[in-house]
Write a protein that holds these residues in place. Sequence first.
Motif, PDB file in Angstrom:
ATOM      1  N   VAL A  27       0.839  -1.199   0.000  1.00 52.02           N
ATOM      2  CA  VAL A  27       0.000   0.000   0.000  1.00 52.02           C
ATOM      3  C   VAL A  27       0.875   1.250   0.000  1.00 52.02           C
ATOM      4  CG1 VAL A  27      -1.709   1.313   1.306  1.00 52.02           C
ATOM      5  CG2 VAL A  27      -1.938  -1.163   1.122  1.00 52.02           C
ATOM      6  N   ALA A  53      -1.824   2.339   5.196  1.00 53.70           N
ATOM      7  CA  ALA A  53      -1.154   1.063   4.912  1.00 53.70           C
ATOM      8  C   ALA A  53      -1.106   0.181   6.155  1.00 53.70           C
ATOM      9  CB  ALA A  53       0.261   1.325   4.401  1.00 53.70           C
ATOM     10  N   THR A 106      -0.627   8.147   4.367  1.00 52.78           N
ATOM     11  CA  THR A 106      -0.613   6.901   3.596  1.00 52.78           C
ATOM     12  C   THR A 106       0.007   5.769   4.418  1.00 52.78           C
ATOM     13  OG1 THR A 106       1.464   7.553   2.546  1.00 52.78           O
ATOM     14  CG2 THR A 106      -0.560   8.065   1.366  1.00 52.78           C
TER      15      THR A 106
END
Lengths: 215, 215, 215
Positions: free
Chosen positions: B178, B198, B194
């Motif tokens: 991810v 993830a 992010t």
Amino acid sequence: MTPLALAEGAADVVTASTEVVRVLDLLGVAANVLLAAVLAREKRFDLIGFLVLGVAAGLGGGMIRDTLLQRGTPVALTDLSYLSVALATAVVAYLVRVEGRWWTRGIRVLDAVALGTWGAVGAQKAIAAGLHWLPALLLGTITAVGGGMVRDVLLHRTPIVFGGNTLYATCATAAAGVVVLADWLTSSEYQGLTTLLAAGVGGTLCLLSYRRGWR
Amino acid sequence: MTPLALAEGAADVVTASTEVVRVLDLLGVAANVLLAAVLAREKRFDLIGFLVLGVAAGLGGGMIRDTLLQRGTPVALTDLSYLSVALATAVVAYLVRVEGRWWTRGIRVLDAVALGTWGAVGAQKAIAAGLHWLPALLLGTITAVGGGMVRDVLLHRTPIVFGGNTLYATCATAAAGVVVLADWLTSSEYQGLTTLLAAGVGGTLCLLSYRRGWR
Amino acid sequence: MTPLALAEGAADVVTASTEVVRVLDLLGVAANVLLAAVLAREKRFDLIGFLVLGVAAGLGGGMIRDTLLQRGTPVALTDLSYLSVALATAVVAYLVRVEGRWWTRGIRVLDAVALGTWGAVGAQKAIAAGLHWLPALLLGTITAVGGGMVRDVLLHRTPIVFGGNTLYATCATAAAGVVVLADWLTSSEYQGLTTLLAAGVGGTLCLLSYRRGWR
């Protein structure tokens, strides 16, 4: 041939030899992943187990070498070929089960090539980093036997380097020794060629010892 | 809200997300020390044994990651929070023996959070160091499973990564994946967010696999 | 004596103390190789096995320390004395089998000296690299017990640090603690002397614990 053409031919051979060393280095990765896969199959590992053990066995020696040298991130992480070859070989070894005498013999030859090449390449990198010949011999040997030691420690096996076959580590040290000698005798320009010669000496010694049952 | 206020609010979220990742990272250290303490108790180790095993399990993965990346002394040695959390958790785990279903379940959740977070953080650091996406996946996975492997090798157990639960390593690799995807799609400014996403994906996958007994 | 002569005498002592620390450091290498050789003999290893295990046990702790610190190639690879002492001791231990009460007692004293010295030297290097006192204690302890842990992992023994004798790691941590205290209280000019004092404290604690059977 004119002297110029001769020189050009020689230059080609030098360039080619560096390329051949690289190919042998990657073949060594594949051989070590295949050897690890044999053990992973015995233990009935799943794909993840094949991948983890394969990467540890195939790239472990070089990672230990580069980590000790401290000249930047290990080549196994920066040059994609190494990781790709290791992972691809592990996947294929997981999916396809090959057996038989010729297969065992083939891996054995590849393993001998790997021991010689890695002993030579490890010593070469140590010398390039400015180390003395004695640590260069050590680092060549560590490069060659390190991946197998990590594999054996993870599997709780007695590391093969302790088990009977003396010449296992000795082949790698011999290849490293040829590199050290060549470094004294020749110009660094012929590095690829001398590494190739050293890998050949180490690999041959290793195959001979298998064949004759030397200990 | 005016656009400026909006931008400021967004900036706050970005800063906060980096802070949350750090907290999750440290929670992961505590979780791994607690898991190691369960094994240390089984083996009737003394306080020193709890401390040594706890530090190896809680900080081992990050130390291997930073040592391989070669971007300076591992953060586990330069940022005091890591070592403090590891040692304090080991001491508490030695002194207080907590047991029961809710406790086991709690550690399991923390462990899932740790696997996701460490997979994501490891991949993030690899990308920041300029590595390709494939080694970034590897380094994220090593960060997440490395400490447990060191712990298992020291205790002569078969590393959990080889043992049955396939999704153990896979969750970490998914979290790393991810991060790699987000790095392609978004600006590096949203790194904290992010990484958090993830870690959430990896951790959730891990908890689901526990619950459903996926293999 | 005139003040100048006094100052010169003091300078001599400072220089000499650094030299003595170095000698103790190398004696520690020899002691650890000898201890490894006892195990190698039990397992009927050949010369290669003695060399591999000896190098791992004698230089492993320092290599881990220097690799974690990331201040260049480990001193075990750049200063030839370390590798030479390790290899020579392994060869002698392979060829000459010495036994008896006095021998065992001698190695035990050397081992105590090694634990103290390595704990002190490891902490010293960590402080010199700018680390905080807590990681300095950790790094001193890792330096002292690291080689033995690598040895035990390779031989599938439960690492001695987990096994009963609490004071094994504690002696090293105590020596590291004395270095940390001395770093707060004195000028860095007396480094050699304080390292020597710290090694003495750690080593004595270790010998006392052997003698009295402290746990």
